[in-house]
Scaffold this active site. Structure first.
Site, PDB file in Angstrom:
ATOM      1  N   CYS A   9       5.293   8.034  21.074  1.00 33.44           N
ATOM      2  CA  CYS A   9       4.900   7.554  22.393  1.00 33.44           C
ATOM      3  C   CYS A   9       3.786   8.448  22.928  1.00 33.44           C
ATOM      4  O   CYS A   9       3.327   9.346  22.254  1.00 33.44           O
ATOM      5  CB  CYS A   9       6.109   7.602  23.316  1.00 33.44           C
ATOM      6  SG  CYS A   9       7.600   7.019  22.488  1.00 33.44           S
ATOM      7  N   ARG A  34      -0.677   4.205  22.179  1.00 35.93           N
ATOM      8  CA  ARG A  34       0.400   4.906  21.460  1.00 35.93           C
ATOM      9  C   ARG A  34       1.734   4.182  21.565  1.00 35.93           C
ATOM     10  O   ARG A  34       2.693   4.519  20.866  1.00 35.93           O
ATOM     11  CB  ARG A  34       0.588   6.326  22.033  1.00 35.93           C
ATOM     12  CG  ARG A  34      -0.619   7.198  22.008  1.00 35.93           C
ATOM     13  CD  ARG A  34      -0.795   7.884  20.700  1.00 35.93           C
ATOM     14  NE  ARG A  34       0.421   8.436  20.150  1.00 35.93           N
ATOM     15  CZ  ARG A  34       0.528   9.626  19.613  1.00 35.93           C
ATOM     16  NH1 ARG A  34      -0.501  10.414  19.584  1.00 35.93           N
ATOM     17  NH2 ARG A  34       1.647  10.039  19.079  1.00 35.93           N
ATOM     18  N   TRP A  81       7.015   3.620  22.717  1.00 38.15           N
ATOM     19  CA  TRP A  81       7.066   2.673  21.589  1.00 38.15           C
ATOM     20  C   TRP A  81       8.475   2.795  21.040  1.00 38.15           C
ATOM     21  O   TRP A  81       8.836   3.832  20.456  1.00 38.15           O
ATOM     22  CB  TRP A  81       6.032   3.075  20.545  1.00 38.15           C
ATOM     23  CG  TRP A  81       5.864   2.112  19.406  1.00 38.15           C
ATOM     24  CD1 TRP A  81       4.987   1.074  19.330  1.00 38.15           C
ATOM     25  CD2 TRP A  81       6.579   2.109  18.164  1.00 38.15           C
ATOM     26  NE1 TRP A  81       5.117   0.433  18.123  1.00 38.15           N
ATOM     27  CE2 TRP A  81       6.088   1.038  17.387  1.00 38.15           C
ATOM     28  CE3 TRP A  81       7.605   2.898  17.627  1.00 38.15           C
ATOM     29  CZ2 TRP A  81       6.565   0.743  16.107  1.00 38.15           C
ATOM     30  CZ3 TRP A  81       8.080   2.594  16.360  1.00 38.15           C
ATOM     31  CH2 TRP A  81       7.552   1.526  15.618  1.00 38.15           C
ATOM     32  N   ASN A 107       8.877  13.005  23.236  1.00 37.13           N
ATOM     33  CA  ASN A 107       8.591  12.268  21.997  1.00 37.13           C
ATOM     34  C   ASN A 107       9.352  12.972  20.875  1.00 37.13           C
ATOM     35  O   ASN A 107       9.369  14.198  20.822  1.00 37.13           O
ATOM     36  CB  ASN A 107       7.106  12.325  21.632  1.00 37.13           C
ATOM     37  CG  ASN A 107       6.259  11.514  22.566  1.00 37.13           C
ATOM     38  OD1 ASN A 107       6.772  10.745  23.368  1.00 37.13           O
ATOM     39  ND2 ASN A 107       4.954  11.688  22.470  1.00 37.13           N
ATOM     40  N   GLY A 108       9.921  12.213  19.971  1.00 35.22           N
ATOM     41  CA  GLY A 108      10.623  12.827  18.851  1.00 35.22           C
ATOM     42  C   GLY A 108      12.051  12.317  18.776  1.00 35.22           C
ATOM     43  O   GLY A 108      12.409  11.323  19.411  1.00 35.22           O
ATOM     44  N   GLU A 494      -7.476  -4.158   2.310  1.00 31.65           N
ATOM     45  CA  GLU A 494      -7.790  -3.838   3.706  1.00 31.65           C
ATOM     46  C   GLU A 494      -8.031  -5.115   4.504  1.00 31.65           C
ATOM     47  O   GLU A 494      -7.595  -5.230   5.658  1.00 31.65           O
ATOM     48  CB  GLU A 494      -9.003  -2.893   3.751  1.00 31.65           C
ATOM     49  CG  GLU A 494      -9.513  -2.538   5.143  1.00 31.65           C
ATOM     50  CD  GLU A 494      -8.523  -1.771   6.016  1.00 31.65           C
ATOM     51  OE1 GLU A 494      -7.410  -1.463   5.553  1.00 31.65           O
ATOM     52  OE2 GLU A 494      -8.865  -1.509   7.173  1.00 31.65           O
ATOM     53  N   LYS A 498      -5.847  -5.932   7.728  1.00 28.75           N
ATOM     54  CA  LYS A 498      -6.450  -6.158   9.054  1.00 28.75           C
ATOM     55  C   LYS A 498      -6.006  -7.502   9.600  1.00 28.75           C
ATOM     56  O   LYS A 498      -5.616  -7.620  10.749  1.00 28.75           O
ATOM     57  CB  LYS A 498      -7.982  -6.137   8.987  1.00 28.75           C
ATOM     58  CG  LYS A 498      -8.673  -4.814   8.839  1.00 28.75           C
ATOM     59  CD  LYS A 498      -8.611  -3.899  10.026  1.00 28.75           C
ATOM     60  CE  LYS A 498      -7.383  -3.049   9.972  1.00 28.75           C
ATOM     61  NZ  LYS A 498      -7.470  -1.756   9.391  1.00 28.75           N
ATOM     62  N   GLU A 501      -2.262  -7.581  10.582  1.00 31.72           N
ATOM     63  CA  GLU A 501      -1.815  -6.751  11.702  1.00 31.72           C
ATOM     64  C   GLU A 501      -2.336  -7.229  13.054  1.00 31.72           C
ATOM     65  O   GLU A 501      -1.634  -7.086  14.048  1.00 31.72           O
ATOM     66  CB  GLU A 501      -2.047  -5.253  11.469  1.00 31.72           C
ATOM     67  CG  GLU A 501      -3.426  -4.740  11.602  1.00 31.72           C
ATOM     68  CD  GLU A 501      -3.506  -3.230  11.373  1.00 31.72           C
ATOM     69  OE1 GLU A 501      -2.568  -2.498  11.694  1.00 31.72           O
ATOM     70  OE2 GLU A 501      -4.543  -2.782  10.864  1.00 31.72           O
ATOM     71  N   HIS A 517      -1.683 -14.278 -12.217  1.00 31.43           N
ATOM     72  CA  HIS A 517      -0.367 -13.900 -12.729  1.00 31.43           C
ATOM     73  C   HIS A 517       0.730 -14.042 -11.678  1.00 31.43           C
ATOM     74  O   HIS A 517       1.706 -13.288 -11.707  1.00 31.43           O
ATOM     75  CB  HIS A 517      -0.424 -12.470 -13.274  1.00 31.43           C
ATOM     76  CG  HIS A 517      -1.432 -12.317 -14.371  1.00 31.43           C
ATOM     77  ND1 HIS A 517      -1.184 -12.697 -15.669  1.00 31.43           N
ATOM     78  CD2 HIS A 517      -2.724 -11.892 -14.347  1.00 31.43           C
ATOM     79  CE1 HIS A 517      -2.273 -12.483 -16.405  1.00 31.43           C
ATOM     80  NE2 HIS A 517      -3.219 -12.001 -15.613  1.00 31.43           N
ATOM     81  N   LYS A 616      -0.401   3.148  17.239  1.00 32.93           N
ATOM     82  CA  LYS A 616      -1.579   3.735  16.607  1.00 32.93           C
ATOM     83  C   LYS A 616      -1.209   4.840  15.633  1.00 32.93           C
ATOM     84  O   LYS A 616      -1.787   4.962  14.564  1.00 32.93           O
ATOM     85  CB  LYS A 616      -2.515   4.273  17.692  1.00 32.93           C
ATOM     86  CG  LYS A 616      -3.809   4.873  17.181  1.00 32.93           C
ATOM     87  CD  LYS A 616      -4.695   3.833  16.557  1.00 32.93           C
ATOM     88  CE  LYS A 616      -5.979   4.412  15.988  1.00 32.93           C
ATOM     89  NZ  LYS A 616      -6.581   3.480  15.009  1.00 32.93           N
TER      90      LYS A 616
HETATM   91  O1  M6R Z   1      -3.536   8.125  11.558  1.00 34.81           O
HETATM   92  P1  M6R Z   1      -3.361   7.721  10.134  1.00 34.81           P
HETATM   93  O2  M6R Z   1      -4.655   7.467   9.440  1.00 34.81           O
HETATM   94  O3  M6R Z   1      -2.512   8.682   9.354  1.00 34.81           O
HETATM   95  O4  M6R Z   1      -2.596   6.330  10.183  1.00 34.81           O
HETATM   96  C1  M6R Z   1      -2.147   5.714   9.009  1.00 34.81           C
HETATM   97  C2  M6R Z   1      -1.705   4.288   9.286  1.00 34.81           C
HETATM   98  O5  M6R Z   1      -0.634   4.271  10.176  1.00 34.81           O
HETATM   99  C3  M6R Z   1      -2.846   3.444   9.848  1.00 34.81           C
HETATM  100  O6  M6R Z   1      -3.944   3.424   8.986  1.00 34.81           O
HETATM  101  C4  M6R Z   1      -2.368   1.980  10.073  1.00 34.81           C
HETATM  102  O7  M6R Z   1      -2.104   1.386   8.840  1.00 34.81           O
HETATM  103  C5  M6R Z   1      -3.410   1.209  10.868  1.00 34.81           C
HETATM  104  N1  M6R Z   1      -2.771   0.420  11.875  1.00 34.81           N
HETATM  105  C6  M6R Z   1      -4.218   0.301  10.029  1.00 34.81           C
HETATM  106  O8  M6R Z   1      -5.139  -0.452  10.755  1.00 34.81           O
END
Ligand code: M6R
Length: 621
Positions: A9, A34, A81, A107-108, A494, A498, A501, A517, A616
């Site tokens: 968070c 976050r 979150w 947080n944690g 990727e 993208k 997500e 395959h 994030k």
């Molecule tokens: O901050 P980081 O690069 O370690 O994050 C890794 C992943 O959580 C991050 O790349 C996530 O997959 C993104 N939402 C992708 O767009």
């Protein structure tokens, strides 16, 4: 018993001479990426706590705050979150202790919350929420009640509570009896202090406070700090002195604004030419035949001893590792392995003794990546990190590394950080290659191609309207396949990541030929295929795969290099991009898939910067 963890968070805190509420709400707005399940603030106003919490977006909290007159020059705030259990006002932060003496944002995860809660219940404490954080607030109050009166009573009671708990925390605590003081602490969850003039800030992430100060102190694990408007002190939990290291943020508040773009994601896509320039700045040798990196802390001789590289990361950063594998194996001829950080940490894979371990993380805070790094260190390997956030945990814990200098990435979907990571991987391939078999002439050509890259990316971005029109045609599909060969295979992954997500469209990435395959069974007129086919030497192979899916009625979109106009007759929609050095094709081909995913999500009416269920930076397992 239902138990709600508080993690991943955003935290903000303020103590100073200004009204706290606006600073907290502004900070939470900036931290919303976050987590956006609930948000709350607490201030001390005329010696009494004022607490406001709302489910949903920070906007709900702001609307509620506007209807009240919440005063106070000290306060804490949180955006959550949820990892377990329901999202509700009761479970939103800040949490107060039972007699209202303490308020906490955390947080944690407090692992021994159950036994601690039972202990506190047996001593008459009661609980309003199911959170571990409320247990911690009450534990602090329990110790406070037992502590002798002293100037340090507040600090000592937080310390004692933290001695008792197992788990992770980044936290900020207020006490009604100490209305000019805030205590913050950290273990495995980031906390930084912002030093102002007559005021102090606390945040889990610098973007929350950069508009107020760029002078930052990062707390290390098991450190605790006491803040007043004019001063701060940091010790370890065991009262040992700490060498305080101040640093200055290398970016400004404008970098964290949308600057007229409809979404951060779009702004960050368009920032890529500048982000790539920043990733390369000052990193070429004087003779322009190779790259150089100040932060690796390894001599050429040491680097030449390396027999193997291991790259670990999560999500998009893991995909950047796959590109690194293709590039480094091709240009430096060093074997590379790529592991998901979350798998590596528990897999105990046998590693050659001369293995160099790289982790990649935009945020520098991803828990699994951090754990992989620690595991590699425990085994005695030298570890290097490619990170974007200066001073982040991963940056600090690794033996050396390379900063991306991409500027803050706020959109949950990673874009500019990804292409900067690949750019750094390409420069590493060049650097390691030039130590081995790559000639001076090849090095010169490689550097020239890198230098031209920002301008090339501008040209691809100039096609955004065309890509928007193409996206509109496919926006209502349910499924899509992304296909590419060799270094375009990670870009296919990727593209699929993208798209899923931010638009929630089901999509998968595959090596183009591997599609035969299994995934070919999915193909029909309802499942378009997006081909990444920029490599001239295997263009015929890609065209063969395109024909295979076309004969099963799939519509096809393709990205190909200028000069491959013949592809047009095999596909429904063609996006031509400049033909560049093969090492840089993955970066160039990424731009169309980012824009395509963005526009599809927009046509589907999705919340692009805050996609459902995502955060994030993932700081839980
Ligand atoms: O901050 P980081 O690069 O370690 O994050 C890794 C992943 O959580 C991050 O790349 C996530 O997959 C993104 N939402 C992708 O767009």
């Amino acid at each position: 018993m239902l138990f709600i963890y508080a993690s991943m968070c955003g935290i903000i805190g303020y103590v100073g001479n200004k009204s706290a509420v606006q600073i907290l709400l502004d900070g939470l707005t900036r931290l919303e990426y976050r987590g956006y399940d609930s948000a709350g603030i607490a201030t001390i106003d005329n010696g009494q706590f004022r607490v406001l919490r709302k489910v949903g977006r920070v906007e709900n909290l702001i609307n509620a705050a506007n209807q009240r007159n919440i005063g106070g020059y000290i306060g804490i705030g949180h955006t959550r979150w949820a990892t377990h259990g329901v999202v509700s006002e009761k479970n939103a932060h800040p949490h107060c202790s039972v007699h209202g003496l303490f308020s906490i944002v955390h947080n944690g995860v407090i692992e021994n919350y159950e036994s601690t809660k039972e202990f506190l219940l047996s001593r008459g404490f009661t609980f309003e929420s199911e959170t571990d954080s409320e247990v911690l607030a009450n534990l602090i109050e329990y110790h406070f009640n037992k502590e002798q009166d002293s100037e340090n009573k507040f600090l000592k009671s937080v310390q004692k509570a933290l001695f008792h708990v197992r788990g992770t925390y980044g936290l900020a605590v207020l006490c009604e009896d100490y209305p000019g003081e805030m205590i913050v602490a950290r273990k495995s969850s980031p906390i930084l202090l912002g030093i102002g003039s007559g005021e102090m800030f606390v945040a889990s992430d610098a973007s929350a406070i950069v508009q107020h100060t760029r002078d930052i102190v990062y707390l290390n694990d098991r450190e605790i700090a006491r803040l007043t408007p004019l001063d701060f002190s940091i010790t370890t939990l065991h009262n040992e002195n700490v060498d305080v290291v101040k640093c200055e943020l290398d970016w400004h508040v404008e970098d964290a604004n949308r600057e007229g773009y409809e979404h951060y994601m779009l702004k960050e896509i368009f920032e890529q030419p500048r982000a790539l320039e920043n990733a390369m700045r000052g990193r070429f040798s004087d003779d322009l035949s190779t790259a150089k990196f100040g932060g690796l802390r390894m001599t050429t001789r040491e680097l030449r001893q390396v027999d193997r590289l291991l790259f670990c990361a999560c999500g998009t950063a893991w995909i950047a590792c796959l590109v690194a594998e293709y590039l480094i194996e091709k240009y430096a001829r060093i074997p590379v392995e790529v592991e998901y950080a979350s798998e590596f940490r528990y897999r105990n894979s046998p590693l050659d003794k001369n293995t160099l371990v790289f982790v990649i993380s935009q945020s520098g805070e991803t828990l699994d990546t951090m754990a992989a790094l620690q595991e590699a260190k425990r085994k005695g390997f030298r570890t290097l990190a490619i990170t974007n956030v200066v001073g982040s945990t991963i940056a600090r814990e690794s033996d050396g590394g390379i900063y991306q200098h991409s500027g803050p990435e706020i959109g949950v979907a990673s874009t500019k950080a990804f292409t900067a990571q690949i750019c750094i991987a390409a420069m590493l391939a060049l650097y390691l290659g030039r130590m081995r078999d790559m000639s001076f002439e090849e090095g010169i050509l490689f550097v020239k191609a890198l230098d031209d890259l920002p301008g090339i990316i501008e040209r691809v971005l100039a096609q955004s309207e065309k890509i928007e029109k193409i996206a509109e045609k496919y926006a209502q599909c349910d499924d899509m396949l992304f296909l590419g060969r060799q270094a375009m295979f990670p870009i296919a992954l990727e593209g699929a990541l993208k798209l899923k997500e931010i638009s929630y469209m089901h999509s998968e990435g595959y090596p183009a030929a591997e599609m035969k395959h299994g995934p070919i069974a999915l193909i029909s007129e309802k499942c378009p295929c997006f081909f990444l086919a920029t490599q001239g030497h295997i263009l015929a192979k890609n065209i063969a795969n395109i024909q295979e899916v076309r004969s099963r009625h799939a519509r096809v979109i393709a990205v190909a290099a200028e000069g491959s106009e013949l592809v047009d007759k095999f596909v429904d929609d063609l996006i031509l991009v400049p033909d560049v050095h093969p090492a840089l094709q993955p970066i160039v081909a990424t731009i169309p898939v980012q824009l395509f995913a963005y526009y599809i999500a927009k046509f589907r009416g999705c919340d692009i910067d805050k996609p459902r269920n995502l955060a994030k930076s993932v700081t839980v397992e």
